[in-house]
Design a protein around this motif. Sequence first.
Motif, PDB file in Angstrom:
ATOM      1  N   ALA A 316       0.824  -1.209   0.000  1.00 51.80           N
ATOM      2  CA  ALA A 316       0.000   0.000   0.000  1.00 51.80           C
ATOM      3  C   ALA A 316       0.860   1.261   0.000  1.00 51.80           C
ATOM      4  O   ALA A 316       0.539   2.252  -0.664  1.00 51.80           O
ATOM      5  CB  ALA A 316      -0.927  -0.009   1.217  1.00 51.80           C
ATOM      6  N   ASP A 317       1.971   1.214   0.730  1.00 55.20           N
ATOM      7  CA  ASP A 317       2.856   2.381   0.771  1.00 55.20           C
ATOM      8  C   ASP A 317       3.514   2.616  -0.582  1.00 55.20           C
ATOM      9  O   ASP A 317       3.590   3.757  -1.061  1.00 55.20           O
ATOM     10  CB  ASP A 317       3.917   2.155   1.855  1.00 55.20           C
ATOM     11  CG  ASP A 317       4.881   3.318   1.958  1.00 55.20           C
ATOM     12  OD1 ASP A 317       4.441   4.424   2.315  1.00 55.20           O
ATOM     13  OD2 ASP A 317       6.086   3.117   1.664  1.00 55.20           O
ATOM     14  N   ARG A 318       3.973   1.564  -1.238  1.00 52.27           N
ATOM     15  CA  ARG A 318       4.660   1.720  -2.525  1.00 52.27           C
ATOM     16  C   ARG A 318       3.700   2.096  -3.650  1.00 52.27           C
ATOM     17  O   ARG A 318       4.109   2.766  -4.598  1.00 52.27           O
ATOM     18  CB  ARG A 318       5.403   0.428  -2.863  1.00 52.27           C
ATOM     19  CG  ARG A 318       6.525   0.120  -1.877  1.00 52.27           C
ATOM     20  CD  ARG A 318       7.424  -0.993  -2.363  1.00 52.27           C
ATOM     21  NE  ARG A 318       8.562  -1.168  -1.451  1.00 52.27           N
ATOM     22  CZ  ARG A 318       9.666  -1.811  -1.760  1.00 52.27           C
ATOM     23  NH1 ARG A 318       9.800  -2.344  -2.965  1.00 52.27           N
ATOM     24  NH2 ARG A 318      10.641  -1.925  -0.889  1.00 52.27           N
ATOM     25  N   ARG A 319       2.447   1.670  -3.561  1.00 55.66           N
ATOM     26  CA  ARG A 319       1.477   1.993  -4.597  1.00 55.66           C
ATOM     27  C   ARG A 319       0.752   3.308  -4.336  1.00 55.66           C
ATOM     28  O   ARG A 319      -0.045   3.766  -5.163  1.00 55.66           O
ATOM     29  CB  ARG A 319       0.443   0.867  -4.710  1.00 55.66           C
ATOM     30  CG  ARG A 319       1.030  -0.443  -5.204  1.00 55.66           C
ATOM     31  CD  ARG A 319       1.485  -0.319  -6.665  1.00 55.66           C
ATOM     32  NE  ARG A 319       2.249  -1.481  -7.090  1.00 55.66           N
ATOM     33  CZ  ARG A 319       1.720  -2.589  -7.560  1.00 55.66           C
ATOM     34  NH1 ARG A 319       0.401  -2.713  -7.638  1.00 55.66           N
ATOM     35  NH2 ARG A 319       2.495  -3.584  -7.938  1.00 55.66           N
ATOM     36  N   GLY A 320       0.996   3.916  -3.178  1.00 54.95           N
ATOM     37  CA  GLY A 320       0.348   5.183  -2.861  1.00 54.95           C
ATOM     38  C   GLY A 320      -1.126   5.058  -2.513  1.00 54.95           C
ATOM     39  O   GLY A 320      -1.893   6.001  -2.674  1.00 54.95           O
ATOM     40  N   TRP A 321      -1.534   3.889  -1.997  1.00 52.77           N
ATOM     41  CA  TRP A 321      -2.944   3.715  -1.648  1.00 52.77           C
ATOM     42  C   TRP A 321      -3.295   4.432  -0.348  1.00 52.77           C
ATOM     43  O   TRP A 321      -4.456   4.758  -0.122  1.00 52.77           O
ATOM     44  CB  TRP A 321      -3.260   2.223  -1.495  1.00 52.77           C
ATOM     45  CG  TRP A 321      -3.102   1.442  -2.766  1.00 52.77           C
ATOM     46  CD1 TRP A 321      -3.007   1.951  -4.030  1.00 52.77           C
ATOM     47  CD2 TRP A 321      -3.004   0.029  -2.887  1.00 52.77           C
ATOM     48  NE1 TRP A 321      -2.861   0.935  -4.941  1.00 52.77           N
ATOM     49  CE2 TRP A 321      -2.862  -0.268  -4.269  1.00 52.77           C
ATOM     50  CE3 TRP A 321      -3.033  -1.032  -1.987  1.00 52.77           C
ATOM     51  CZ2 TRP A 321      -2.741  -1.567  -4.752  1.00 52.77           C
ATOM     52  CZ3 TRP A 321      -2.912  -2.327  -2.461  1.00 52.77           C
ATOM     53  CH2 TRP A 321      -2.771  -2.593  -3.826  1.00 52.77           C
ATOM     54  N   GLY A 322      -2.310   4.655   0.491  1.00 51.90           N
ATOM     55  CA  GLY A 322      -2.564   5.301   1.764  1.00 51.90           C
ATOM     56  C   GLY A 322      -3.215   4.364   2.767  1.00 51.90           C
ATOM     57  O   GLY A 322      -3.572   3.215   2.464  1.00 51.90           O
ATOM     58  N   ALA A 323      -3.391   4.901   3.997  1.00 47.56           N
ATOM     59  CA  ALA A 323      -3.982   4.089   5.057  1.00 47.56           C
ATOM     60  C   ALA A 323      -5.429   3.721   4.741  1.00 47.56           C
ATOM     61  O   ALA A 323      -5.887   2.610   5.052  1.00 47.56           O
ATOM     62  CB  ALA A 323      -3.904   4.840   6.383  1.00 47.56           C
ATOM     63  N   SER A 324      -6.163   4.641   4.121  1.00 47.46           N
ATOM     64  CA  SER A 324      -7.561   4.354   3.810  1.00 47.46           C
ATOM     65  C   SER A 324      -7.673   3.243   2.763  1.00 47.46           C
ATOM     66  O   SER A 324      -8.534   2.360   2.869  1.00 47.46           O
ATOM     67  CB  SER A 324      -8.261   5.623   3.307  1.00 47.46           C
ATOM     68  OG  SER A 324      -7.623   6.109   2.131  1.00 47.46           O
ATOM     69  N   GLY A 325      -6.795   3.272   1.760  1.00 49.88           N
ATOM     70  CA  GLY A 325      -6.811   2.215   0.757  1.00 49.88           C
ATOM     71  C   GLY A 325      -6.457   0.863   1.358  1.00 49.88           C
ATOM     72  O   GLY A 325      -7.092  -0.151   1.047  1.00 49.88           O
ATOM     73  N   MET A 326      -5.458   0.867   2.220  1.00 46.82           N
ATOM     74  CA  MET A 326      -5.095  -0.377   2.885  1.00 46.82           C
ATOM     75  C   MET A 326      -6.250  -0.881   3.739  1.00 46.82           C
ATOM     76  O   MET A 326      -6.530  -2.090   3.788  1.00 46.82           O
ATOM     77  CB  MET A 326      -3.851  -0.167   3.743  1.00 46.82           C
ATOM     78  CG  MET A 326      -3.442  -1.404   4.524  1.00 46.82           C
ATOM     79  SD  MET A 326      -1.996  -1.110   5.558  1.00 46.82           S
ATOM     80  CE  MET A 326      -2.033  -2.575   6.587  1.00 46.82           C
TER      81      MET A 326
END
Length: 473
Positions: A316-326
Amino acid sequence: MTTTVIPPAVRPSAGPAHRDGNVLRWLGAYTASMIGDNVFYIALSWAAVRSGTPSQAGLVMAVSAVPRALLMLGGGVVADRFGPRRVVIGSDAVRCAAVLTVAALLFVAHPGLWLLALLAVVFGIVDAVFMPAVGALPARVTGRDQLARVQGMRGLAVRFANVVGAPLGGLGVALGGSATAFALAGLLIAVSVPLLISVRMRETPPDGGANTANTANTADTATAGVEVAGVEAVGPPGDPDGVPAHGDASGPHARVPDAEDGAAAVPERPATAWRDLRDGLRYIRGHRVLAPLIVTIALGDLGFVGPLNVGLALLADRRGWGASGMGLVVAAFGAGAGAAALLLAWRGTLPRAGSAGAAALLGGSVAIGALAQVPGVGAAVGVALAIGLLAGLSGALCGALLQTQSDPAYLGRVTAVAGIVSLGLAPLSMPLTAAAIGWWGTGPVFVGSAVVCGLGGVVALAVRDLRRAELPR
């Protein structure tokens, strides 16, 4: 000499598990205890962070895993020797007393990290006997034909506890700090004790009606309920906790009559904890379903735990999804696993359970490898939903087969071995996964983990007895 085989008395079925008050009382106790556990870990992590450095807090959170892993095999022996119900009641009482004591101390003082570390160690020691006993209890609460449904109900309880426990722990911390959260955890665990006391234990056949694929220790159960020299010998029902009386022919250290001349029975060897442990390991090793099943569980967990915990955060961190995406991806996985548990609780059984579990594990492994290849959050949510559904179904079926294939006299030790695999070996993959992602990136590591997970499905399909294993109907 005449020989008459007398079937053991078994309490008639009380109907479907979800309508059985005895099962529902057990499920209520289990759910309350699991919610209490979730609240406890929130309280412990918050208190540790507030009392020391981040590294010290991490050490406090991890210290309970050591006694749990080291002592769990012994915990399985304890569960089989004294009865799972008695052990679970005692474990919950000790955990409740320990948590409420710490809550009281935190209300009046600030003892520091040493108290939190001591509490974590106590929890780890108690968990080492609690977890095998919890795994052995369903076989004493309901009939074999309902064990798969109970496994699904248990999975739903775990999901519910995970969803409810964390917010309750946060609410306790917000209202009164760690002391209030610890008190709330202790009270929730306390709720389980009277419910467990009210649960009735079933009488089970000497071999629990388990699949006769077991090839080890057959002499231990072959003589139960046999008339020797014209005298009937019917296996006693055991005490309320499902523990056979000393010298009972249904236990793992049965008296074996002299088959040649009908003379007095040969005295059993003195039962020791070490002998019980060796007998349990020998029983698993010689069982044509349980031995490969535990290998399947081990490979599945080793390939699953790393990517879906630390690996997902790094992805999630490398793809830029952020905490909400995770959070969305984790929620999708939980929804899929909950749906699998609901399916098993509703159906009660699935045809060709061994093959179905292997196929679900193989499908889940493919989905794990695909998770690192999808670019957006939406696609990742869909893949995580598939992982939860397939991995949840495989895990539920493996758990149900573990219950139905095991002789109840060995179920605590069988559960302990499976627990060491899941709680001792599998977590070791998390730091290895993190380090490997740092070296090679998320894609190759997720694919490698998927291969390990898929090997579990290959083992299940390759071993004929496991592939053909069925759940009772």
